[in-house]
Design a protein around this motif. Structure first.
Motif, short mmCIF file in Angstrom:
data_model
loop_
_atom_site.label_atom_id
_atom_site.label_comp_id
_atom_site.label_asym_id
_atom_site.label_seq_id
_atom_site.Cartn_x
_atom_site.Cartn_y
_atom_site.Cartn_z
N ALA A 199 -12.54 12.57 -4.44
CA ALA A 199 -11.51 12.25 -5.21
C ALA A 199 -11.61 11.80 -6.59
O ALA A 199 -10.90 12.17 -7.34
CB ALA A 199 -11.07 10.66 -4.43
N ILE A 203 -10.15 13.67 -10.59
CA ILE A 203 -9.47 12.96 -11.77
C ILE A 203 -10.52 12.51 -12.75
O ILE A 203 -10.21 11.39 -13.59
CB ILE A 203 -8.56 11.35 -11.34
N GLU A 304 -7.37 13.88 -1.71
CA GLU A 304 -6.30 13.90 -2.73
C GLU A 304 -5.40 12.76 -2.76
O GLU A 304 -4.91 12.23 -3.82
CB GLU A 304 -5.61 15.21 -2.45
N GLU A 305 -5.41 12.09 -1.50
CA GLU A 305 -4.45 10.90 -1.34
C GLU A 305 -5.20 9.71 -2.05
O GLU A 305 -4.66 8.78 -2.47
CB GLU A 305 -3.95 10.55 0.16
N ALA A 307 -7.29 9.91 -4.35
CA ALA A 307 -7.30 10.23 -5.94
C ALA A 307 -5.91 9.82 -6.32
O ALA A 307 -6.05 8.92 -7.44
CB ALA A 307 -7.50 11.53 -6.12
N LYS A 308 -4.98 10.03 -5.67
CA LYS A 308 -3.46 9.59 -6.35
C LYS A 308 -3.53 7.80 -6.44
O LYS A 308 -2.89 7.37 -7.01
CB LYS A 308 -2.51 10.15 -5.41
N ALA A 309 -3.93 7.32 -5.20
CA ALA A 309 -3.99 5.89 -5.02
C ALA A 309 -4.91 5.24 -6.08
O ALA A 309 -4.47 4.10 -6.68
CB ALA A 309 -4.29 5.44 -3.92
N VAL A 311 -5.37 6.44 -9.15
CA VAL A 311 -4.82 6.50 -10.19
C VAL A 311 -3.68 5.59 -10.49
O VAL A 311 -3.32 4.58 -11.33
CB VAL A 311 -4.28 7.75 -10.74
N ARG A 312 -2.96 5.24 -9.42
CA ARG A 312 -1.63 4.43 -9.28
C ARG A 312 -2.09 3.05 -9.51
O ARG A 312 -1.51 2.29 -10.25
CB ARG A 312 -0.95 4.60 -7.87
#
Length: 356
Positions: A199, A203, A304-305, A307-309, A311-312
């Motif tokens: 992850a 990013i 992938e999920e 990585a998004k978390a 960043v969020r």
């Protein structure tokens, strides 16, 4: 009462941490800790310095059946415990076998996870089922673990005893110095450290920094993966440390990407430290940190999920602070060391009462 606690070793891990915390803080019962193999950790030093009796069989490895059986029998006969409490595998099997010969002593086992590899091995399935049923009682550390055990072995007699963490050790002033922290044993793939690294690689252009605390046979392999993913300058593997709370308070986000879990003590520690939590939606994790109220959760192995978390939660300061504060309050209500000790004391009292 005297409780003989049998565990593989006192290396740093969730089960070892819980056992140590109970032995150090119960005023109602005395624990004698029997280890199969030697350890050189801060957990063992802390126990011995506090006067807790630790007996080490010093076996070459934990799978020496006859050496383990002989040693456990000798210690049981000499210590004369009221209850023998087995933790992890293979003590699960060793103590189940010995339960057949010590009929006047209560034997209990703690199931610290929702899954294990033995359940998928056809030849071991009958032995696995029998090992649970032989015990007077089985402790599970989450509702998820109870449901899974009862699904596999209907009618299994088990009791939920939620764990806890020493709030004094992890609470304190925060001084954020890096973005992410992961605290886990590196003895297997269950903690999903590789998922975390994957992850981060997605990013890495954002320049995030991370610290991994923990040790085990997987460490070198994970360091090699880190380097292949181009994360050598941003992810620091620190090994086992005694001041985990200090590291937690320096991190903005605690990450636990486990493939499966029971009830992770490390999340409770992060909650007391005021560190926002991002974790996989598995085992007892949602019981500890309700989703979107106390943590951001993602599907296990979905880098992938994750990585998004990550960043969020870093981009939204308000969200991060809200998650951390809600989690801190929840930990103070449910997962203090005194609450855990009281729950286990009550369990042992019930075992003694029903034994009469």
């Amino acid at each position: 009462m005297k409780i003989l606690q049998v565990i593989n070793n006192l290396d740093v891990g969730g089960a070892e941490t819980l056992l140590s915390a109970y032995a150090l803080n119960s005023r109602e019962n005395t624990s004698v800790i029997l280890t199969l193999v030697s350890s050189d950790s801060w957990i063992k030093s802390e126990l011995e310095n506090a006067g807790v009796k630790v007996i080490d069989l010093a076996l070459h490895d934990k799978y020496r059946f006859f050496g383990a059986i002989r040693g456990i029998v000798n210690v049981t006969l000499s210590e004369k415990p009221d209850i023998v409490h087995a933790h992890l595998f293979p003590p699960q099997y060793y103590l189940a076998f010995l339960r057949l010969f010590f009929r006047k002593i209560s034997f209990v086992f703690s199931e610290h996870s929702t899954n294990n590899r033995r359940r998928g091995i056809l030849l071991l399935k009958p032995l696995e089922a029998l090992s649970y049923r032989i015990y007077d009682r089985v402790i599970v550390i989450s509702e998820a673990a109870r449901k899974e055990l009862c699904r596999l072995y209907p009618g299994q007699n088990c009791t939920i005893v939620y764990g806890g963490a020493d709030e004094k050790r992890f609470s304190g002033p925060r001084n954020e110095e890096f973005d992410f922290i992961l605290v886990a044993s590196l003895r297997g793939k269950e903690k999903g450290v590789d998922v975390f690294l994957e992850a981060l690689s997605m990013i890495k252009d954002r320049g995030y920094t991370a610290v991994v605390l923990g040790d085990g046979v997987m460490k070198n392999e994970l360091i090699e993966l880190r380097d292949r993913l181009g994360l050598k300058k941003t992810v620091d593997f620190k090994g086992n440390v005694g001041n985990v709370g200090e590291y937690l308070r320096k991190a903005r986000v605690f990450v636990l990407p486990s493939r499966w879990e029971g009830l992770p003590v490390s999340i409770m520690e992060a909650m007391f430290a005021g560190t926002a939590v991002v974790a996989s939606r598995t085992g007892g994790v949602p019981e500890v940190v309700p989703e979107n109220d106390c943590a951001l959760l993602f599907e296990p192995e979905d880098s992938e999920e994750l990585a998004k978390a990550l960043v969020r939660v870093l981009d939204d300061n308000e969200l991060r602070l809200r998650l951390a504060e809600n989690a801190r309050k929840r930990a103070g209500l449910l997962f203090t060391l005194s609450a855990f000790t009281s729950r286990l004391d009550s369990f042992y009292r019930e075992i003694k009462r029903t034994r009469k």
